[in-house]
Design a protein around this motif. Structure first.
Motif, mmCIF file in Angstrom:
data_model
loop_
_atom_site.group_PDB
_atom_site.id
_atom_site.type_symbol
_atom_site.label_atom_id
_atom_site.label_comp_id
_atom_site.label_asym_id
_atom_site.label_seq_id
_atom_site.Cartn_x
_atom_site.Cartn_y
_atom_site.Cartn_z
ATOM 1 N N VAL A 189 0.839 -1.202 0.000
ATOM 2 C CA VAL A 189 0.000 0.000 0.000
ATOM 3 C C VAL A 189 0.869 1.246 0.000
ATOM 4 O O VAL A 189 0.608 2.211 -0.737
ATOM 5 N N ARG A 190 1.930 1.239 0.794
ATOM 6 C CA ARG A 190 2.802 2.417 0.839
ATOM 7 C C ARG A 190 3.490 2.634 -0.504
ATOM 8 O O ARG A 190 3.579 3.775 -0.986
ATOM 9 N N GLN A 191 3.974 1.576 -1.117
ATOM 10 C CA GLN A 191 4.628 1.720 -2.423
ATOM 11 C C GLN A 191 3.652 2.252 -3.463
ATOM 12 O O GLN A 191 4.006 3.121 -4.268
ATOM 13 N N ALA A 192 2.435 1.731 -3.461
ATOM 14 C CA ALA A 192 1.431 2.204 -4.411
ATOM 15 C C ALA A 192 1.109 3.675 -4.177
ATOM 16 O O ALA A 192 0.919 4.447 -5.132
ATOM 17 N N THR A 193 1.053 4.082 -2.911
ATOM 18 C CA THR A 193 0.766 5.479 -2.597
ATOM 19 C C THR A 193 1.889 6.383 -3.065
ATOM 20 O O THR A 193 1.652 7.431 -3.691
ATOM 21 N N GLU A 194 3.125 6.001 -2.762
ATOM 22 C CA GLU A 194 4.270 6.810 -3.183
ATOM 23 C C GLU A 194 4.313 6.945 -4.693
ATOM 24 O O GLU A 194 4.594 8.022 -5.231
ATOM 25 N N ARG A 195 4.012 5.848 -5.400
ATOM 26 C CA ARG A 195 4.026 5.887 -6.860
ATOM 27 C C ARG A 195 2.923 6.809 -7.381
ATOM 28 O O ARG A 195 3.150 7.609 -8.299
ATOM 29 N N ALA A 196 1.732 6.728 -6.788
ATOM 30 C CA ALA A 196 0.620 7.561 -7.246
ATOM 31 C C ALA A 196 0.911 9.043 -7.026
ATOM 32 O O ALA A 196 0.633 9.876 -7.899
ATOM 33 N N VAL A 197 1.481 9.390 -5.883
ATOM 34 C CA VAL A 197 1.809 10.791 -5.611
ATOM 35 C C VAL A 197 2.858 11.287 -6.597
ATOM 36 O O VAL A 197 2.754 12.394 -7.152
ATOM 37 N N GLY A 198 3.883 10.466 -6.846
ATOM 38 C CA GLY A 198 4.922 10.869 -7.789
ATOM 39 C C GLY A 198 4.385 11.054 -9.200
ATOM 40 O O GLY A 198 4.736 12.026 -9.894
ATOM 41 N N GLU A 199 3.530 10.136 -9.644
ATOM 42 C CA GLU A 199 2.969 10.250 -10.993
ATOM 43 C C GLU A 199 2.035 11.444 -11.109
ATOM 44 O O GLU A 199 2.002 12.121 -12.147
ATOM 45 N N ALA A 200 1.261 11.725 -10.057
ATOM 46 C CA ALA A 200 0.371 12.888 -10.086
ATOM 47 C C ALA A 200 1.179 14.175 -10.192
ATOM 48 O O ALA A 200 0.828 15.088 -10.963
ATOM 49 N N ALA A 201 2.278 14.268 -9.435
ATOM 50 C CA ALA A 201 3.121 15.466 -9.504
ATOM 51 C C ALA A 201 3.766 15.595 -10.878
ATOM 52 O O ALA A 201 3.883 16.698 -11.432
ATOM 53 N N ALA A 202 4.190 14.465 -11.462
ATOM 54 C CA ALA A 202 4.815 14.501 -12.784
ATOM 55 C C ALA A 202 3.837 14.986 -13.844
ATOM 56 O O ALA A 202 4.232 15.643 -14.819
ATOM 57 N N VAL B 270 -1.189 26.693 -9.912
ATOM 58 C CA VAL B 270 -1.097 25.251 -9.677
ATOM 59 C C VAL B 270 -0.185 24.938 -8.498
ATOM 60 O O VAL B 270 -0.182 23.811 -7.991
ATOM 61 N N LEU B 271 0.590 25.920 -8.026
ATOM 62 C CA LEU B 271 1.524 25.664 -6.922
ATOM 63 C C LEU B 271 0.837 25.120 -5.669
ATOM 64 O O LEU B 271 1.383 24.226 -5.006
ATOM 65 N N PRO B 272 -0.357 25.609 -5.281
ATOM 66 C CA PRO B 272 -1.013 25.009 -4.095
ATOM 67 C C PRO B 272 -1.290 23.521 -4.251
ATOM 68 O O PRO B 272 -1.269 22.780 -3.272
ATOM 69 N N VAL B 273 -1.536 23.064 -5.488
ATOM 70 C CA VAL B 273 -1.768 21.642 -5.711
ATOM 71 C C VAL B 273 -0.478 20.867 -5.485
ATOM 72 O O VAL B 273 -0.480 19.799 -4.854
ATOM 73 N N LEU B 274 0.650 21.401 -5.984
ATOM 74 C CA LEU B 274 1.932 20.749 -5.731
ATOM 75 C C LEU B 274 2.257 20.735 -4.238
ATOM 76 O O LEU B 274 2.810 19.763 -3.723
ATOM 77 N N ASP B 275 1.925 21.830 -3.539
ATOM 78 C CA ASP B 275 2.135 21.850 -2.083
ATOM 79 C C ASP B 275 1.321 20.741 -1.408
ATOM 80 O O ASP B 275 1.798 20.078 -0.484
ATOM 81 N N ALA B 276 0.077 20.562 -1.870
ATOM 82 C CA ALA B 276 -0.762 19.505 -1.301
ATOM 83 C C ALA B 276 -0.149 18.134 -1.558
ATOM 84 O O ALA B 276 -0.138 17.265 -0.679
ATOM 85 N N LEU B 277 0.390 17.910 -2.754
ATOM 86 C CA LEU B 277 1.020 16.628 -3.064
ATOM 87 C C LEU B 277 2.251 16.409 -2.197
ATOM 88 O O LEU B 277 2.523 15.281 -1.767
#
Length: 577
Positions: free
Chosen positions: A50-63, A75-82
């Protein structure tokens, strides 16, 4: 019987309850139609955690949004949230203790940690939130409301930074008012599983002494309550702390939590209800001497709380504890042990009679008691009457060393079992509960953008929507989420078409009592792997048949489908060498 009523909840929470009657394993074409693995099927490929999947999802969303130096300012507040999601994924789980003032939260903290760490007592009132986290040494770091850099303090200053000032030192009062929260590092083993957050209290109306002190410090009762709810809202799970007894206050406290979004179906962080909330009934030792077994009386009161006013829908379980005894277990000295040994020589009925007199026990000479009044007062202050007589009884029964007495008092107080409950219920699914929070937050990311008034703003919103879609995908892909949804349905009383044994098995297979395959299958620890595999295949046949039964629809049918998939995965895991 519907899970919303009756006394089903107490039976369902016994991990050692007998497994439901097993249905015969399906064979031949019926098994294939039911979706059972074929004989000799190989193991499934390992899945990411679950942790690996979460880390991957956050990284892909930021990318998807692009590097920080290139994205539009909107869009900076969204990156701050990520970035906040990354921090949430990496940090330990946080469990907040919340309840009314004087419910015994600080005493419970000391009992859980096995040491005297935070201030307690009738004249103490906690004003600031403390987060206790595991570390090799005891340290205290103060975080301020005005954004100034945090400051480090000696651990002995913790009481002065969290509790009422005892004089009219206006500088000390100003310092208390300026604090947002404290982070306390402590080597206690209990903190390895999660951080504990000690909050001030939820009372909107306090007693005269507390109210006067708050006014003197320039704080209102509503501010203290807001601090408690605010920091509880940033925690991943809750311990709802009740003082002994069921009074109007406890019923109002249930309403406090439901109204704040902590109840089932609420809009707040802890809308999961029983999945993220455990209750504890503190100070049960004060039922003595009216009740010779105060924990038994505490269990009776807990039963009443859980069956009244929606307690089963709000809390996974409510456990009574002798918190004063549990806290004292870690504070007794060798001198205390010597005094208890001397008192153990007194005839038990006489000692109990003397201890039941409370203040007289701590002040009168009593020539028939071989310990002076001042040292009796210390013992009584630590253990209360029940704990003192219990400790002396243990010494009479053969406990001859202080470490043994500490261990036995911790067990008899109910604290040892309560720690296990927290570790099993919260610690075992810490990453999943944090991921649930991240997914819920991700759905709100578009609200961080200004209205789309031109083509560029529309492109920004589309990019953020795609990033949110990454978390929606994660929610769909993670089977653990589906198990979590079914558990919510179970505790919220929606699975009315399933029998009590089926609901018990559902909770067990979904990992509610532990993630070990033997626990999930209702078998003893150490059961051989072939036997585990056979039980998993047998139970899979039962739930596959349940899935095919047209009598089940809605939440019941979804629960059957999810549990069938859980057992398919378990069968695949157990088929590996």
């Amino acid at each position: 019987m519907s899970p919303a009523g009756g006394r089903w909840w107490r039976r369902a929470r016994r991990p050692d309850a007998p497994a439901p009657e097993t249905a015969p394993a399906a064979t031949g074409p019926a098994a294939e139609n039911a979706g059972l693995p074929a004989a000799g099927a190989g193991p499934t490929a390992p899945e990411e955690t679950v942790r690996q999947a979460t880390e991957r999802a956050v990284g892909e969303a930021a990318a998807m949004l692009g590097p920080r130096h290139r994205v539009p300012p909107a869009v900076l507040p969204v990156l701050d949230a990520l970035d906040g999601y990354r921090e949430l994924t990496a940090r330990p789980m946080r469990v907040a203790l919340v309840g009314r003032v004087s419910a015994g939260k600080s005493t419970l903290v000391n009992a859980l940690l096995g040491a005297d760490r935070v201030d307690t007592g009738a004249e103490e009132l906690t004003f600031n939130v403390s987060r206790l986290t595991h570390g090799p040494d005891r340290t205290v770091t103060v975080h301020y409301k005005d954004g100034r850099p945090p400051t480090r303090h000696h651990p002995d200053e913790l009481r002065d930074l969290t509790s009422r000032a005892r004089d009219e030192d206006t500088a000390a009062h100003a310092r208390l008012r300026a604090i947002d929260h404290l982070v306390v590092s402590d080597p206690s083993p209990c903190l390895r599983a999660f951080d504990l957050v000690d909050t001030p209290g939820l009372d909107s109306v306090l007693g005269a002494d507390s109210a006067n002190t708050l006014r003197f410090l320039g704080r209102s009762a509503d501010e203290v309550r807001a601090d408690s709810l605010g920091h509880a809202g940033h925690a991943d799970a809750l311990v709802l702390v009740f003082a002994r007894g069921l009074a109007q206050g406890e019923e109002e406290l249930l309403a406090d939590f439901t109204g704040a979004g902590f109840g089932p179906g609420g809009g707040g962080t802890h809308g999961g209800g029983a999945l993220t909330t455990v209750g504890v009934l503190t100070k049960a030792e004060l039922y003595w001497p009216e009740h010779p077994d105060p924990l038994a009386e505490g269990r009776r009161v807990a039963d009443r709380v859980m069956t009244a006013a929606g307690g089963t829908r709000l809390m996974y379980d409510l456990r009574p504890v002798c918190s004063l005894v549990g806290a004292a277990a870690g504070q007794l000295t060798e001198q205390d042990f010597a005094d208890l040994t001397a008192l153990a020589a007194v005839e038990p009925a006489l000692l109990a009679k003397r201890a039941a007199r409370g203040p007289y026990f701590t002040t009168r000479p009593y020539p028939d008691l071989p310990v002076p009044a001042d040292r009796r007062a210390r013992l009584f202050g630590l253990l209360a009457g029940y704990g003192l007589t219990l400790a002396c009884g243990l010494v009479r029964d053969g406990v001859h060393r202080l470490p043994e007495l500490r261990t036995e008092l911790d067990r008899r107080s109910g604290l040892a079992d309560f720690r296990l409950l927290l570790a099993d219920h919260f610690g075992a699914r810490a990453d999943l509960l944090k991921l649930r929070r991240i997914v819920d937050r991700a759905h709100t990311l578009p609200t961080l953008l200004p209205p789309a008034t031109d083509a560029a703003a529309a492109r920004d919103r589309a990019a953020v929507d795609r990033a949110v879609g990454r978390f929606v995908d994660l929610e769909v892909q993670q089977h653990a989420f589906r198990e979590l949804t079914v558990l919510r349905d179970c505790y919220d009383g929606r699975l009315t078409g399933l029998s009590d044994p089926d609901r018990l098995e559902l909770r067990r297979v979904a990992g509610e009592y532990g993630t070990d395959p033997a626990v999930r299958l209702g078998l003893p620890a150490g059961t051989p792997r072939p036997e585990l595999h056979h039980r998993a295949v047998t139970r899979l046949a039962h739930w596959a048949a349940m899935t095919a039964d047209p009598a089940h629809s809605g939440p019941d049918r979804r629960a059957c489908q999810v549990l069938r998939r859980s057992l398919e995965r378990l069968v695949g895991d157990l088929a590996s060498p």
